[in-house]
Design an enzyme around this catalytic site. Structure first.
Site, PDB file in Angstrom:
ATOM      1  N   ARG A 102     -92.196  -4.700  20.323  1.00 26.69           N
ATOM      2  CA  ARG A 102     -92.599  -4.432  18.947  1.00 26.69           C
ATOM      3  C   ARG A 102     -92.299  -5.595  18.013  1.00 26.69           C
ATOM      4  O   ARG A 102     -93.122  -5.942  17.138  1.00 26.69           O
ATOM      5  CB  ARG A 102     -91.916  -3.147  18.445  1.00 26.69           C
ATOM      6  CG  ARG A 102     -92.188  -2.782  16.991  1.00 26.69           C
ATOM      7  CD  ARG A 102     -93.629  -2.954  16.558  1.00 26.69           C
ATOM      8  NE  ARG A 102     -94.590  -2.288  17.424  1.00 26.69           N
ATOM      9  CZ  ARG A 102     -95.882  -2.580  17.451  1.00 26.69           C
ATOM     10  NH1 ARG A 102     -96.371  -3.532  16.678  1.00 26.69           N
ATOM     11  NH2 ARG A 102     -96.695  -1.935  18.253  1.00 26.69           N
ATOM     12  N   LYS A 137     -97.348 -15.859  -2.727  1.00 27.98           N
ATOM     13  CA  LYS A 137     -97.349 -14.394  -2.560  1.00 27.98           C
ATOM     14  C   LYS A 137     -97.222 -14.065  -1.074  1.00 27.98           C
ATOM     15  O   LYS A 137     -98.140 -13.526  -0.444  1.00 27.98           O
ATOM     16  CB  LYS A 137     -98.611 -13.802  -3.178  1.00 27.98           C
ATOM     17  CG  LYS A 137     -98.676 -14.009  -4.682  1.00 27.98           C
ATOM     18  CD  LYS A 137    -100.002 -13.555  -5.265  1.00 27.98           C
ATOM     19  CE  LYS A 137    -100.046 -13.846  -6.769  1.00 27.98           C
ATOM     20  NZ  LYS A 137    -101.354 -13.484  -7.356  1.00 27.98           N
ATOM     21  N   LYS A 169     -97.142 -22.318 -15.313  1.00 19.20           N
ATOM     22  CA  LYS A 169     -97.846 -21.050 -15.447  1.00 19.20           C
ATOM     23  C   LYS A 169     -97.818 -20.620 -16.923  1.00 19.20           C
ATOM     24  O   LYS A 169     -97.193 -21.270 -17.768  1.00 19.20           O
ATOM     25  CB  LYS A 169     -97.180 -19.994 -14.562  1.00 19.20           C
ATOM     26  CG  LYS A 169     -97.116 -20.374 -13.083  1.00 19.20           C
ATOM     27  CD  LYS A 169     -98.376 -20.028 -12.343  1.00 19.20           C
ATOM     28  CE  LYS A 169     -98.538 -18.552 -12.142  1.00 19.20           C
ATOM     29  NZ  LYS A 169     -99.812 -18.222 -11.456  1.00 19.20           N
ATOM     30  N   GLU A 202    -101.755 -24.357 -15.337  1.00 17.84           N
ATOM     31  CA  GLU A 202    -102.599 -23.171 -15.382  1.00 17.84           C
ATOM     32  C   GLU A 202    -103.144 -22.963 -16.798  1.00 17.84           C
ATOM     33  O   GLU A 202    -102.394 -23.009 -17.776  1.00 17.84           O
ATOM     34  CB  GLU A 202    -101.779 -21.948 -14.966  1.00 17.84           C
ATOM     35  CG  GLU A 202    -102.545 -20.641 -15.032  1.00 17.84           C
ATOM     36  CD  GLU A 202    -101.646 -19.441 -14.757  1.00 17.84           C
ATOM     37  OE1 GLU A 202    -101.506 -19.088 -13.574  1.00 17.84           O
ATOM     38  OE2 GLU A 202    -101.079 -18.894 -15.731  1.00 17.84           O
ATOM     39  N   ASP A 223    -107.413 -20.089 -14.291  1.00 18.92           N
ATOM     40  CA  ASP A 223    -106.932 -18.783 -13.857  1.00 18.92           C
ATOM     41  C   ASP A 223    -107.769 -17.647 -14.437  1.00 18.92           C
ATOM     42  O   ASP A 223    -107.890 -17.507 -15.656  1.00 18.92           O
ATOM     43  CB  ASP A 223    -105.466 -18.614 -14.277  1.00 18.92           C
ATOM     44  CG  ASP A 223    -104.867 -17.335 -13.731  1.00 18.92           C
ATOM     45  OD1 ASP A 223    -104.975 -17.087 -12.524  1.00 18.92           O
ATOM     46  OD2 ASP A 223    -104.297 -16.569 -14.536  1.00 18.92           O
TER      47      ASP A 223
END
Length: 297
Positions: A102, A137, A169, A202, A223
């Site tokens: 597994r 992410k 950002k 961004e 963005d």
């Protein structure tokens, strides 16, 4: 920006953590049901088509479960897989094969799934100048493996971590007092540190994009901008004397059904968080392929 070298150290640490989490040394089901002196062979096969990624992790898992297990990859990472194809052949103690099954499949299914989804995005933008990028992410603790899987699918890596490059950002920009102020603050910070790194800025609007261009930004992330606005920024870049030195990146809720249109605007890069946060696992199975025989040890 991209490395295709398999992250062996990260795989070793991830396998160790996964085996501890699974209490692999206390597999009561296997110990109580499988004779200790039995050996077997096994195969890991696909149950759907896809792209191979993570074969070395299988060897790492079984090396930690039982160094005497023999692991033989039947394909290389990056290979295109058919339904029912053998990825790995294994032999050794039946107990060890079953105990590690597994954990090995968890890694392999995730990585093949990421590579497979990446390949679909890469093929969707074929014929354009755009390259597909990943994001941060990723699954906590699995970033190096997730990003390696992206490259196995033909994609490219953005930054590996917060120290790899500057990415201004919207919250950085708000805190700094605007696009120009943030860019200038980073330049001063680089000068103080005596360090030069790539910087990505961004923006959410054409007006902000123009401000970034006028401030000398060399990498601008557009963005969540509509395709028409992206096209406008691409045209604005083309009219500048320094156009060849400026990268334009599209980002934000990019999907398979929208990525081709985005690529058609003329952007250089398209970053896709879904590659690592939403890739479905590739359906794989591991089954013993021979009856038990006396284990040689």
């Amino acid at each position: 920006m991209t490395t295709t070298e398999f992250p062996s150290a990260a795989a070793r640490a991830a396998a160790a953590a996964a085996l501890v989490e699974d209490e692999s040394g206390k597999d009561i089901t296997t110990v109580w049901s499988v004779p200790a002196d039995l050996a077997a062979t096994a195969e890991i096969r696909t149950r759907q088509s896809g792209i191979a990624a993570g074969l070395p992790v299988v060897a790492e898992v079984f090396a930690q479960v039982d160094p005497e297990v023999k692991v033989e990859p039947a394909v290389a990472d990056g290979a295109r897989l058919a339904d029912g194809q053998v990825l790995v052949r294994l032999s050794g103690s039946a107990r060890s094969l079953i105990t590690g099954e597994r954990t090995a499949l968890n890694f392999l299914q995730r990585m093949c799934g990421i590579a497979t989804l990446t390949d679909r995005y890469v093929r969707a933008v074929a014929g354009t100048r755009a390259r597909i990028l990943d994001t941060r992410k990723t699954a906590p603790g699995l970033r190096a493996l997730d990003k390696y899987a992206v490259t196995a699918g033909g994609g490219h890596n953005h930054r590996l971590d917060l120290a790899a490059m500057v990415l201004l950002k919207e919250n950085h920009i708000a805190a700094a007092g605007g696009v120009t102020a943030a860019i200038e603050a980073v330049r001063r910070g680089m000068a103080r540190a005596g360090q030069t790194v790539e910087s990505d800025v961004e923006v959410q609007t054409v007006t902000q994009a123009v401000e970034a261009l006028d401030a000398g930004a060399r990498w601008i992330m557009l963005d969540n901008m509509p395709v028409a606005d992206i096209e406008q920024v691409v045209k604005l870049r083309a009219g500048r004397a320094d156009a060849s030195r400026i990268l334009l990146e599209a980002s934000g809720t990019v999907r398979l059904d929208t990525v081709h249109a985005i690529a058609g605007t003329g952007v250089d890069l398209i970053s896709v968080g879904a590659l690592t946060h939403s890739a479905p696992a590739l359906d794989l199975t591991m089954l013993l392929t021979t009856g038990p025989v006396p284990c040689p040890r």
